[in-house]
Design an enzyme around this catalytic site. Sequence first.
Site, PDB file in Angstrom:
ATOM      1  CG  ASN A   9      -1.942   1.085   1.235  1.00 10.58           C
ATOM      2  OD1 ASN A   9      -1.845   2.039   0.479  1.00 10.58           O
ATOM      3  ND2 ASN A   9      -2.935   0.962   2.100  1.00 10.58           N
ATOM      4  NE  ARG A  92      -4.578   3.575  -1.720  1.00  9.37           N
ATOM      5  CZ  ARG A  92      -3.940   4.730  -1.614  1.00  9.37           C
ATOM      6  NH1 ARG A  92      -2.631   4.733  -1.379  1.00  9.37           N
ATOM      7  NH2 ARG A  92      -4.572   5.878  -1.717  1.00  9.37           N
ATOM      8  CG  HIS A 180     -10.011   7.726   0.260  1.00  7.78           C
ATOM      9  ND1 HIS A 180     -10.338   9.063   0.274  1.00  7.78           N
ATOM     10  CD2 HIS A 180      -8.685   7.657   0.554  1.00  7.78           C
ATOM     11  CE1 HIS A 180      -9.264   9.774   0.563  1.00  7.78           C
ATOM     12  NE2 HIS A 180      -8.241   8.933   0.723  1.00  7.78           N
ATOM     13  NE  ARG A 240      -4.230  15.045  -1.753  1.00  9.38           N
ATOM     14  CZ  ARG A 240      -4.661  13.804  -1.638  1.00  9.38           C
ATOM     15  NH1 ARG A 240      -5.620  13.372  -2.447  1.00  9.38           N
ATOM     16  NH2 ARG A 240      -4.155  12.978  -0.741  1.00  9.38           N
TER      17      ARG A 240
END
Length: 396
Positions: A9, A92, A180, A240
């Site tokens: 991940n 991922r 997500h 962000r």
Amino acid sequence: MPDTVLVLNSGSSSIKFGLFEISATEPSLLCKGLLDEHEAKPRLVVKGPAGEDLFETRRDAADTDGAHLFADVLGFIEDRFGAGNLRAAGHRIVHGGPDYSGPVVLTDDVMAKLSALTPLAPLHQQRCLAPVRAIGKIKPELTQIACFDTAFHHNMVPPANRFAIPRRFEARGIRRYGFHGLSFEYVAGRLAQIAPELIAKRTVIAHLGNGASLCALRHGRSIDTTMGLTPLDGLVMGTRCGTIDPGVLLYLQQHEKMSPEEVQHLLYHQSGLLGVSGLSADMRTLLASSEPTAREAVDLFTFRAAQAIAMMAATLEGLDGLAFTGGIGEHAREIRSAIGQRLGWLGVRIDAAANEETRERISDGGSAVDVFVIPTNEELTIARQCAALIRGRPVT
């Protein structure tokens, strides 16, 4: 020894990994760890399922390009758990684009398609693909599998997945994808276990962390989410900006004379909590600070999160359940409390003691909305998807 899957991940500065046994119905964790390439001496740390230390090594920065760390991981697995039992490496991958709605074996053709999606996730996509390339060089015979953050939202339909732009762009794949998904899939599964009465009801999952988004959930399926074409949209995040007036982008380019690359860097790396506070992107630092700008950044974070939860409730036509997850959602009780207070008009009531202790259910007896704190487990979700693909079972 039983069959195993190595799960990777990739984050912005480190890579979490786990080795899972997949012989049983449910994958079980054998060990977990961290590859940190950004310290002065890149390191590998491996721990057992209960957090006990198993192995640690460091390399001189001059002697490694990162690939050595993956060789160290694979070497540790073979030494500890035996050679020949590792069935696959599962990764991922942030963006699957319009083509991938579930896990897929990573061939050269698939890799090329995923690499082409980099403009849609410039901070993440190549970071996720780099371990695939590194492991492919070390162990080319090993099957590698992509598990996508966009897949959970793949079946969203209009109007939720549509932008109000000419349809010719939609035909080219310009639509809302959401992210997500691996986290949302895990939390949705946990909710089905601990609160099965919510399955058919109206639930919002709030994944709050350095990256943050919401998912409107019904019957275990995503019907709306806050991120769109890219992971830049939606909530205020660590660095962000989240949702922003498109006119701001035009202004920055036309009047501030910023290049597209400069605007991208501003919106991804210099905005969010960091930009508003001028201090830090770390919520823990901001909550501990007495600086007015820190409080203002936290206030904006909770305001926008509550606002977006109300927006998800509009999609769902009501709200019966709310689940917090992610680094901030799981650990910042002040943030959960503030968001709950802002949503009091929707019937959200958080029990102060339960929230202070971070219990699994934190709503009080008078709350019209069941509120939970559920730690996410993206690595287990990836292991489940890989196991299903290896066994030829449908991935649900």
